[in-house]
Design an enzyme around this catalytic site. Structure first.
Site, PDB file in Angstrom:
ATOM      1  CG  ASP A   1     -22.342 -37.014  65.318  1.00 13.41           C
ATOM      2  OD1 ASP A   1     -22.615 -38.207  65.437  1.00 13.41           O
ATOM      3  OD2 ASP A   1     -23.130 -36.166  64.872  1.00 13.41           O
TER       4      ASP A   1
ATOM      5  CG  ASP B   1     -30.005 -36.937  65.083  1.00 11.51           C
ATOM      6  OD1 ASP B   1     -29.184 -37.491  65.858  1.00 11.51           O
ATOM      7  OD2 ASP B   1     -29.658 -36.361  64.038  1.00 11.51           O
TER       8      ASP B   1
HETATM    9  C1  GLA Z   1     -25.922 -36.250  63.817  1.00 10.22           C
HETATM   10  C2  GLA Z   1     -26.129 -35.851  65.269  1.00 10.22           C
HETATM   11  C3  GLA Z   1     -26.926 -34.554  65.320  1.00 10.22           C
HETATM   12  C4  GLA Z   1     -26.171 -33.471  64.555  1.00 10.22           C
HETATM   13  C5  GLA Z   1     -25.892 -33.926  63.123  1.00 10.22           C
HETATM   14  C6  GLA Z   1     -24.967 -32.969  62.399  1.00 10.22           C
HETATM   15  O1  GLA Z   1     -27.121 -36.586  63.194  1.00 10.22           O
HETATM   16  O2  GLA Z   1     -26.775 -36.862  65.993  1.00 10.22           O
HETATM   17  O3  GLA Z   1     -27.146 -34.157  66.661  1.00 10.22           O
HETATM   18  O4  GLA Z   1     -24.981 -33.192  65.236  1.00 10.22           O
HETATM   19  O5  GLA Z   1     -25.287 -35.206  63.100  1.00 10.22           O
HETATM   20  O6  GLA Z   1     -24.627 -33.398  61.125  1.00 10.22           O
END
Ligand code: GLA
Length: 496
Positions: free
Chosen positions: A260, A320
């Site tokens: 990520d 997200d």
């Molecule tokens: C980001 C990702 C999410 C999750 C969070 C965890 O926002 O896009 O899917 O993994 O981080 O902190």
């Protein structure tokens, strides 16, 4: 300009710079936040600009950083994450006697004007490597299926949750329906030991034992990190430790990595994305262990064009997802331009499923599942598998819909809109097609599917409604049905 006009202009400029109540929120603010599960404490720096009642800037939490935007009304202010589709502000508070008394993601904080002592040290810059193609790992010939902890548990995931979820994947029938990966998301991380090996925190006392347990159930285990110094939840991440971290995960028996971008943006611009993701692709390859590589960078830098070159098996195309109709729909629609890049071994990922989390109707969840299947998207459940209702089970474990997602041709459908009806057609390996008609409108609507629109090479032999599990007849080349508001008619058509 008259003297009068000039005075008026100067007055409005002054009002723009300093709000009516006389104090500006502009500047750097420091606040100690909550403790992480590894014992570290989140140090936050809020760096704000103010123009009139509008705020913009960044929020750093340890080494993680995000853009924020917001507004001020009197002494009260609210901030949202830029690019986040969450309508709720994640910082709200008031300016009180020169301090910000606020709530940051629900944690109470008091921020003071930052001094040099508050600054969060930034690790030294590491030059991105030169580009080369990383050999494909040969994995994910079909879109990955499994479960991920983030949507429901966020920071509250631990060893026991993962074990009981693995048990439930078997007892509920999810594993046998194809959901194989059990993926731990952010907040498993501890601190690095004297040799620099990243350990898990107290929530995960023994990752190797957990992997053995998950494997004993016929499932696979996934983990999470970031190419930056910190994850999105501010935990230690893989910056400068890529090879070492990949080796540790392989030694634990990890089968899947979600990587990520998060704090990497504090170090690199988007033009370094490919090189930085390539670094971990190389590190995973070097371990010799088959590890599915999931790139999570919200669709930045046209990832669909180079994701496969860094041995990525899937890449996020959006921000997200949230458990709402609008968020679900906007994620799948943002993925449309990436359709030509999906195929066996490398998939576009509009984020994890929210089915069963309780904030959409059953029809909306059926649409969620239909759209993910039509677009050959990864199917990563994000609900509590241990306590699924019969309806949730019937949606997540609808084998006929899963087989559309898992069709070996690996084509991603694109939509054609006609008023409130949106039609998605996915060609299938057997020469037939899946067709989904989504009713975006507020009332039930009638839809007609014409065989001639499906671009089939041969005449229709048979068709089934994959939600009612019944055969349907094409009469004079067409089939008509009524679709509830926010529901989907999903058909599979076979050719002669
Ligand atoms: C980001 C990702 C999410 C999750 C969070 C965890 O926002 O896009 O899917 O993994 O981080 O902190």
């Amino acid at each position: 300009m008259s003297l009068h006009g000039l005075a008026g202009l100067l007055l409005s400029l002054a009002l723009l710079a300093v709000p009516a109540y006389g104090q500006s929120l502009a500047g750097r603010w420091a606040a100690t936040g909550s403790a992480l599960a590894n014992g570290e404490v989140r140090k936050n720096i809020l760096d704000l600009k103010q123009e009139g009642d509008k705020l913009s800037g960044t929020l750093q939490s340890l080494g993680s950083i995000r853009d924020v935007t917001g507004k001020v009304a009197g002494a009260h202010f609210e901030l949202w994450g830029v690019g986040s589709n969450n309508p709720k502000p994640f910082v709200t508070g008031d300016l009180v006697n020169g301090e910000l008394h606020a709530s940051l993601r629900g944690d109470p904080i008091v921020a003071h004007r930052a001094t040099a002592a508050d600054e969060i040290p930034r690790p030294p810059y590491i030059e991105p490597p030169a580009l080369h193609n990383v050999k494909s790992n040969g994995l994910a010939t079909l879109p990955p299926m499994g479960w991920n902890s983030w949507n429901l548990f966020a920071e509250k995931v631990d060893d026991q949750t993962v074990r009981t979820m693995a048990d439930a994947m078997v007892s509920s029938g999810m594993r046998d329906a194809g959901y194989i990966y059990v993926n731990i998301d952010d907040t498993w991380e501890g601190v690095r030991d004297a040799q620099g090996n990243l350990q898990s925190n107290h929530k995960f006392p023994d990752m190797k034992a957990l992997a053995d347990y998950v494997h004993s159930k016929g499932l696979k285990l996934g983990i999470y990190s970031s190419p930056g110094p910190r994850t999105c939840a501010s935990y230690p991440a893989s910056y400068g430790h890529e090879v070492q971290d990949a080796k540790v995960w392989a030694s634990w028996g990890i089968d899947y990595l979600k990587y990520d971008w998060c704090s990497a943006r504090a170090i690199y611009k988007n033009d370094a994305l490919q090189a930085i993701y390539q670094k971990m692709g190389d590190a995973l390859a070097e371990t010799g262990r088959p590890i599915v590589y999931s790139l999570c960078e919200y669709g930045l830098g046209s990832v669909e064009k180079w994701g496969a070159d860094v041995s990525g098996n899937l890449w996020r195309t959006t921000g997200d997802i949230r458990d709402t109709w609008d968020s679900m729909l906007s994620n799948i629609e943002k993925q449309v331009p990436t359709a030509p890049y999906a195929g066996p071994g490398h998939w576009n990922d509009p984020d994890m499923l929210e089915i069963g989390n309780g904030h959409m109707s059953d029809d909306e969840y059926r649409t969620h599942m239909s759209l993910w299947a039509l677009t050959a998207s990864p199917l990563l459940a994000g609900n509590d598998i241990r306590s699924m209702s019969a309806v949730t089970k019937s949606i997540l474990m609808n084998g006929e819909v899963i087989s559309i997602d898992q069709d070996p041709l690996g084509k991603q459908a694109s939509p054609v809109k006609n008023g409130d009806l949106e039609t998605w057609i996915k060609p299938l390996a057997d020469g037939g097609a899946a067709v989904g008609v989504v009713n975006l409108g507020p009332a039930a609507a009638q839809a007609t599917v014409r065989a001639s629109d499906l671009h089939l090479a041969r005449p229709v032999a048979k068709a089934r409604d994959l939600w009612s599990h019944q055969e349907v007849q094409f009469i004079k080349d067409s089939y008509t049905a009524t679709i509830p508001s926010h529901g989907t008619l999903l058909l599979r058509v076979w050719v002669q």
